[in-house]
Design a protein around this motif. Sequence first.
Motif, PDB file in Angstrom:
ATOM      1  N   ALA A  67     -16.262   5.574  14.401  1.00  0.00           N
ATOM      2  CA  ALA A  67     -17.650   5.259  14.434  1.00  0.00           C
ATOM      3  C   ALA A  67     -17.849   3.779  14.712  1.00  0.00           C
ATOM      4  CB  ALA A  67     -18.186   5.822  13.269  1.00  0.00           C
ATOM      5  N   ALA A  68     -18.531   3.530  15.550  1.00  0.00           N
ATOM      6  CA  ALA A  68     -18.673   2.021  15.986  1.00  0.00           C
ATOM      7  C   ALA A  68     -19.350   1.358  14.709  1.00  0.00           C
ATOM      8  CB  ALA A  68     -19.405   1.709  17.049  1.00  0.00           C
ATOM      9  N   GLY A  69     -18.631   0.420  14.159  1.00  0.00           N
ATOM     10  CA  GLY A  69     -19.334  -0.192  12.921  1.00  0.00           C
ATOM     11  C   GLY A  69     -19.464   0.435  11.510  1.00  0.00           C
ATOM     12  N   ARG A  70     -19.146   1.758  11.707  1.00  0.00           N
ATOM     13  CA  ARG A  70     -19.443   2.556  10.534  1.00  0.00           C
ATOM     14  C   ARG A  70     -18.056   3.284  10.012  1.00  0.00           C
ATOM     15  NH1 ARG A  70     -24.907   3.716   9.239  1.00  0.00           N
ATOM     16  NH2 ARG A  70     -23.897   4.888   7.522  1.00  0.00           N
ATOM     17  N   THR A  71     -18.318   3.886   8.934  1.00  0.00           N
ATOM     18  CA  THR A  71     -17.199   4.835   8.477  1.00  0.00           C
ATOM     19  C   THR A  71     -17.741   6.164   8.837  1.00  0.00           C
ATOM     20  OG1 THR A  71     -16.060   5.457   6.765  1.00  0.00           O
ATOM     21  CG2 THR A  71     -18.260   4.938   6.344  1.00  0.00           C
TER      22      THR A  71
END
Length: 125
Positions: A24-28
Amino acid sequence: QVQPVESGGGTVQAGGSLRLSCTAAGRTLNHYNVGWFRQAPGKEREFVAAITWGGGRTNYADSVKGRFTISRDNANYTAYLQMDSLKSEDTAIYYCAVRYYSTTLHTAAGDYLYWGQGTSVSVSS
Protein backbone atom coordinates in the motif's frame (compact mmCIF):
# COMPACT_ATOMS: atom_id res chain seq x y z
CA GLN A 1 -7.12 6.20 1.53
CA VAL A 2 -5.16 3.06 0.72
CA GLN A 3 -3.64 2.67 -2.73
CA PRO A 4 -2.63 -0.94 -3.38
CA VAL A 5 0.32 -1.49 -5.70
CA GLU A 6 0.90 -4.86 -7.32
CA SER A 7 4.18 -6.27 -8.62
CA GLY A 8 5.65 -9.59 -9.69
CA GLY A 9 3.73 -10.29 -12.86
CA GLY A 10 5.40 -11.60 -15.98
CA THR A 11 5.51 -14.36 -18.54
CA VAL A 12 6.05 -17.96 -17.54
CA GLN A 13 5.65 -21.35 -19.14
CA ALA A 14 2.85 -23.66 -18.12
CA GLY A 15 3.76 -25.50 -14.95
CA GLY A 16 5.88 -22.64 -13.72
CA SER A 17 5.48 -20.32 -10.75
CA LEU A 18 5.18 -16.62 -10.02
CA ARG A 19 4.76 -14.67 -6.81
CA LEU A 20 2.74 -11.50 -6.84
CA SER A 21 3.13 -8.85 -4.17
CA CYS A 22 0.77 -6.17 -2.98
CA THR A 23 1.81 -3.19 -0.93
CA ALA A 24 0.00 0.00 0.00
CA ALA A 25 1.70 3.13 -1.22
CA GLY A 26 2.57 5.15 1.83
CA ARG A 27 0.20 3.24 4.08
CA THR A 28 -0.08 0.02 5.99
CA LEU A 29 -2.30 -2.86 4.95
CA ASN A 30 -2.94 -3.67 8.58
CA HIS A 31 -6.60 -3.82 9.58
CA TYR A 32 -7.58 -4.47 5.97
CA ASN A 33 -8.58 -7.76 4.41
CA VAL A 34 -6.81 -8.34 1.10
CA GLY A 35 -8.27 -9.95 -1.98
CA TRP A 36 -6.76 -10.95 -5.29
CA PHE A 37 -8.88 -10.83 -8.43
CA ARG A 38 -8.08 -11.40 -12.08
CA GLN A 39 -9.50 -10.43 -15.42
CA ALA A 40 -8.72 -12.28 -18.61
CA PRO A 41 -9.27 -10.68 -22.03
CA GLY A 42 -12.94 -10.63 -22.88
CA LYS A 43 -13.99 -11.94 -19.49
CA GLU A 44 -15.35 -10.46 -16.32
CA ARG A 45 -13.20 -9.85 -13.28
CA GLU A 46 -13.20 -12.90 -11.03
CA PHE A 47 -12.25 -13.67 -7.46
CA VAL A 48 -9.01 -15.56 -6.90
CA ALA A 49 -8.18 -15.51 -3.18
CA ALA A 50 -8.65 -13.50 0.01
CA ILE A 51 -7.04 -13.26 3.43
CA THR A 52 -8.04 -11.60 6.68
CA TRP A 53 -5.80 -8.85 8.04
CA GLY A 54 -4.39 -11.12 10.72
CA GLY A 55 -3.75 -13.83 8.17
CA GLY A 56 -5.65 -16.41 10.11
CA ARG A 57 -8.25 -17.15 7.47
CA THR A 58 -8.03 -17.60 3.73
CA ASN A 59 -10.41 -18.39 0.90
CA TYR A 60 -9.77 -19.51 -2.68
CA ALA A 61 -11.63 -19.87 -5.91
CA ASP A 62 -12.07 -23.51 -6.84
CA SER A 63 -10.06 -22.95 -10.02
CA VAL A 64 -6.89 -22.10 -8.08
CA LYS A 65 -7.32 -24.15 -4.92
CA GLY A 66 -4.28 -26.30 -4.29
CA ARG A 67 -2.12 -24.29 -6.71
CA PHE A 68 -2.21 -20.74 -5.36
CA THR A 69 -1.40 -19.58 -1.84
CA ILE A 70 -2.30 -16.20 -0.39
CA SER A 71 -0.31 -14.88 2.55
CA ARG A 72 0.72 -11.63 4.16
CA ASP A 73 3.58 -10.14 6.12
CA ASN A 74 2.06 -7.39 8.20
CA ALA A 75 5.45 -6.36 9.59
CA ASN A 76 6.40 -5.39 6.05
CA TYR A 77 2.91 -4.25 4.98
CA THR A 78 2.85 -6.72 2.10
CA ALA A 79 0.45 -9.39 0.86
CA TYR A 80 1.44 -12.14 -1.54
CA LEU A 81 -0.08 -14.50 -4.02
CA GLN A 82 2.15 -17.50 -4.70
CA MET A 83 1.06 -19.12 -7.93
CA ASP A 84 2.35 -22.61 -8.72
CA SER A 85 1.52 -25.11 -11.44
CA LEU A 86 0.37 -22.27 -13.65
CA LYS A 87 -1.90 -23.02 -16.57
CA SER A 88 -2.62 -21.07 -19.73
CA GLU A 89 -6.07 -20.28 -18.36
CA ASP A 90 -4.42 -18.37 -15.52
CA THR A 91 -3.37 -15.71 -18.02
CA ALA A 92 -4.94 -12.43 -16.89
CA ILE A 93 -4.40 -9.08 -15.28
CA TYR A 94 -4.21 -9.67 -11.54
CA TYR A 95 -5.52 -7.05 -9.14
CA CYS A 96 -5.00 -6.55 -5.44
CA ALA A 97 -7.96 -5.12 -3.57
CA VAL A 98 -8.51 -4.22 0.07
CA ARG A 99 -11.45 -3.67 2.36
CA TYR A 100 -11.76 -2.88 6.02
CA TYR A 101 -11.34 -5.90 8.22
CA SER A 102 -14.24 -8.27 8.66
CA THR A 103 -14.47 -11.88 9.71
CA THR A 104 -16.14 -12.61 6.37
CA LEU A 105 -13.85 -13.24 3.42
CA HIS A 106 -15.70 -11.49 0.62
CA THR A 107 -15.49 -12.83 -2.91
CA ALA A 108 -17.41 -10.13 -4.77
CA ALA A 109 -15.43 -7.33 -6.35
CA GLY A 110 -18.01 -4.80 -5.18
CA ASP A 111 -17.20 -5.59 -1.57
CA TYR A 112 -13.67 -4.22 -1.89
CA LEU A 113 -13.00 -0.55 -1.48
CA TYR A 114 -9.54 0.13 -2.90
CA TRP A 115 -7.94 -1.39 -5.97
CA GLY A 116 -4.50 -1.50 -7.52
CA GLN A 117 -3.75 -0.92 -11.18
CA GLY A 118 -3.05 -4.58 -11.83
CA THR A 119 -0.09 -6.66 -12.93
CA SER A 120 -0.06 -8.84 -16.03
CA VAL A 121 0.46 -12.59 -15.86
CA SER A 122 0.92 -14.53 -19.07
CA VAL A 123 1.26 -18.30 -19.12
CA SER A 124 2.42 -19.90 -22.32
CA SER A 125 1.54 -23.51 -23.10
